[in-house]
Scaffold this motif. Sequence first.
Motif, mmCIF file in Angstrom:
data_model
loop_
_atom_site.group_PDB
_atom_site.id
_atom_site.type_symbol
_atom_site.label_atom_id
_atom_site.label_comp_id
_atom_site.label_asym_id
_atom_site.label_seq_id
_atom_site.Cartn_x
_atom_site.Cartn_y
_atom_site.Cartn_z
ATOM 1 N N UNK A 1 41.770 17.831 5.725
ATOM 2 C CA UNK A 1 41.017 16.713 6.260
ATOM 3 C C UNK A 1 41.345 15.464 5.443
ATOM 4 N N UNK A 2 41.744 14.411 6.135
ATOM 5 C CA UNK A 2 42.078 13.151 5.461
ATOM 6 C C UNK A 2 40.798 12.354 5.225
ATOM 7 N N UNK A 3 40.734 11.720 4.088
ATOM 8 C CA UNK A 3 39.556 10.912 3.767
ATOM 9 C C UNK A 3 39.546 9.645 4.617
ATOM 10 N N UNK A 4 38.354 9.180 4.922
ATOM 11 C CA UNK A 4 38.214 7.985 5.741
ATOM 12 C C UNK A 4 38.543 6.748 4.899
ATOM 13 N N UNK A 5 39.336 5.864 5.483
ATOM 14 C CA UNK A 5 39.694 4.628 4.791
ATOM 15 C C UNK A 5 38.523 3.664 4.836
ATOM 16 N N UNK A 6 38.096 3.120 3.702
ATOM 17 C CA UNK A 6 36.967 2.178 3.702
ATOM 18 C C UNK A 6 37.289 0.930 4.524
ATOM 19 N N UNK A 7 36.260 0.337 5.083
ATOM 20 C CA UNK A 7 36.389 -0.856 5.907
ATOM 21 C C UNK A 7 35.479 -1.938 5.345
ATOM 22 N N UNK A 8 36.062 -3.106 5.125
ATOM 23 C CA UNK A 8 35.311 -4.257 4.610
ATOM 24 C C UNK A 8 35.191 -5.289 5.715
ATOM 25 N N UNK A 9 33.975 -5.622 6.096
ATOM 26 C CA UNK A 9 33.687 -6.625 7.111
ATOM 27 C C UNK A 9 33.093 -7.850 6.436
ATOM 28 N N UNK B 1 30.262 5.975 4.629
ATOM 29 C CA UNK B 1 29.576 5.703 3.368
ATOM 30 C C UNK B 1 30.317 4.688 2.509
ATOM 31 N N UNK B 2 31.634 4.572 2.714
ATOM 32 C CA UNK B 2 32.432 3.660 1.906
ATOM 33 C C UNK B 2 32.576 2.279 2.538
ATOM 34 N N UNK B 3 32.024 2.069 3.700
ATOM 35 C CA UNK B 3 32.123 0.762 4.349
ATOM 36 C C UNK B 3 31.332 -0.283 3.572
ATOM 37 N N UNK B 4 31.867 -1.492 3.548
ATOM 38 C CA UNK B 4 31.238 -2.592 2.829
ATOM 39 C C UNK B 4 31.128 -3.796 3.755
ATOM 40 N N UNK B 5 30.263 -4.725 3.360
ATOM 41 C CA UNK B 5 30.036 -5.928 4.146
ATOM 42 C C UNK B 5 29.796 -7.092 3.195
ATOM 43 N N UNK C 1 8.867 -1.548 2.025
ATOM 44 C CA UNK C 1 8.894 -0.664 3.178
ATOM 45 C C UNK C 1 9.575 0.632 2.793
ATOM 46 N N UNK C 2 8.862 1.740 2.989
ATOM 47 C CA UNK C 2 9.433 3.050 2.683
ATOM 48 C C UNK C 2 10.163 3.649 3.876
ATOM 49 N N UNK C 3 10.099 2.998 5.046
ATOM 50 C CA UNK C 3 10.734 3.511 6.254
ATOM 51 C C UNK C 3 12.090 2.865 6.521
ATOM 52 N N UNK C 4 12.623 2.143 5.562
ATOM 53 C CA UNK C 4 13.887 1.441 5.762
ATOM 54 C C UNK C 4 14.882 1.920 4.723
ATOM 55 N N UNK C 5 16.129 2.113 5.176
ATOM 56 C CA UNK C 5 17.182 2.531 4.266
ATOM 57 C C UNK C 5 17.348 1.481 3.180
ATOM 58 N N UNK C 6 17.434 1.874 1.899
ATOM 59 C CA UNK C 6 17.450 0.889 0.814
ATOM 60 C C UNK C 6 18.584 -0.127 0.910
ATOM 61 N N UNK C 7 19.781 0.317 1.305
ATOM 62 C CA UNK C 7 20.883 -0.630 1.404
ATOM 63 C C UNK C 7 20.648 -1.634 2.526
#
Length: 369
Positions: free
Chosen positions: A15-23, A62-66, A109-115
């Motif tokens: 399995x090839x690792x996913x290439x990160x994507x920067x937007x 998981x490696x995607x950035x913005x 807010x505890x119902x929101x993803x921290x990132x």
Amino acid sequence: MNRIDASDHYDESSFAAQTPSLLTIVIDTNPRAWAALHHVLPISKAIANILVFVNAHLAFGNDNQVAVLAAHTNRAVWLYPKSPNPDGGSYGRGQDVHMSGVEPELGTSANKYPQFAQIETSILTSLRALIDSTTAADLNPTTLISGALTIALSHIHKTSLAFEPPKTSTDPANPTTAAALTSSSTATPNLHARILVLSVSDSEPAQYIPTMNAVFAASHARIPLDTITLHGTPTFLQQAAFITGGTYLSAAANPRGLLSYLMFGFLADADARRSLVAPTQDSVDFRAACFCHRDVVDTGFVCSVCLSIFCGVPDGAECLTCGTRLALGAYGAKPAVVPRKRKKKKIARVNGSGGGEDTGSATGTPVPP
């Protein structure tokens, strides 16, 4: 039984690792343009749609950035992440927006993803501070897109260096280094980077040169530059999308559908677009701005040495950029008109006779029986 109890192991090497994507998103925050769109799409709803789009991009891997930038009337400001230099992080001014109070609001807010919560808090706080710091003297009809593009390219280059593999040696004669250089040139890129510009104003002719410099730098680095416009006609950004292989969409007819345009037209990165049918431009406005008056012209004079464009003949036929004396030749002279030669009429054959000149007789040559 291995499949039933979920103990069947797979070879991870297959399995090839996913290439990160920067937007990198550049938001046009021109107050005059958003005031014209307030009755159709307020800036608060536009930011809410952008946040949903950002969360969808981050959820793809998981490696995607913005990264988010605000292109204002006189400067470009980081909205996310925080500027590494608080004293000189903005473009055009010596101060950056102080993002105080970001960390304490993450636990509200505890119902929101921290990132997601961190990005939302940073963008809203920085944008609110930017709007509050805008004075009446800053209300220009133009937007500093070129400065935001330059900062975005710098951030992409800095991020791509972090994903490069470590170098074992700097000696070109080393066989290991030569093999690494050969494999790196043919291997897949370590980072898929792209820039998305949300435009609400027209292109400024005075920024033609710095904008094109940033566009050609993005094309050389193979960074697509996407553009979605809600108001106006960004001529230079339309050319940028064509040159860099990006996507240009105009949502001026329906600005309320901003989220639909973002999700269906710009969510896929450059690698995924190879398997999709991306939107294309029907026509591209390739007009350029002259170097003398900064006016967008249809026809102009181009210097043969430095390729500078002028709307008229410079004084003394001398290039204003490089000083080369231009030879215009016989420019402005009327072209010579050459009269057309008359062609002889061809006579159709009658009773097998040749097609010679007309003798005036309608009777053909007698033919023996």
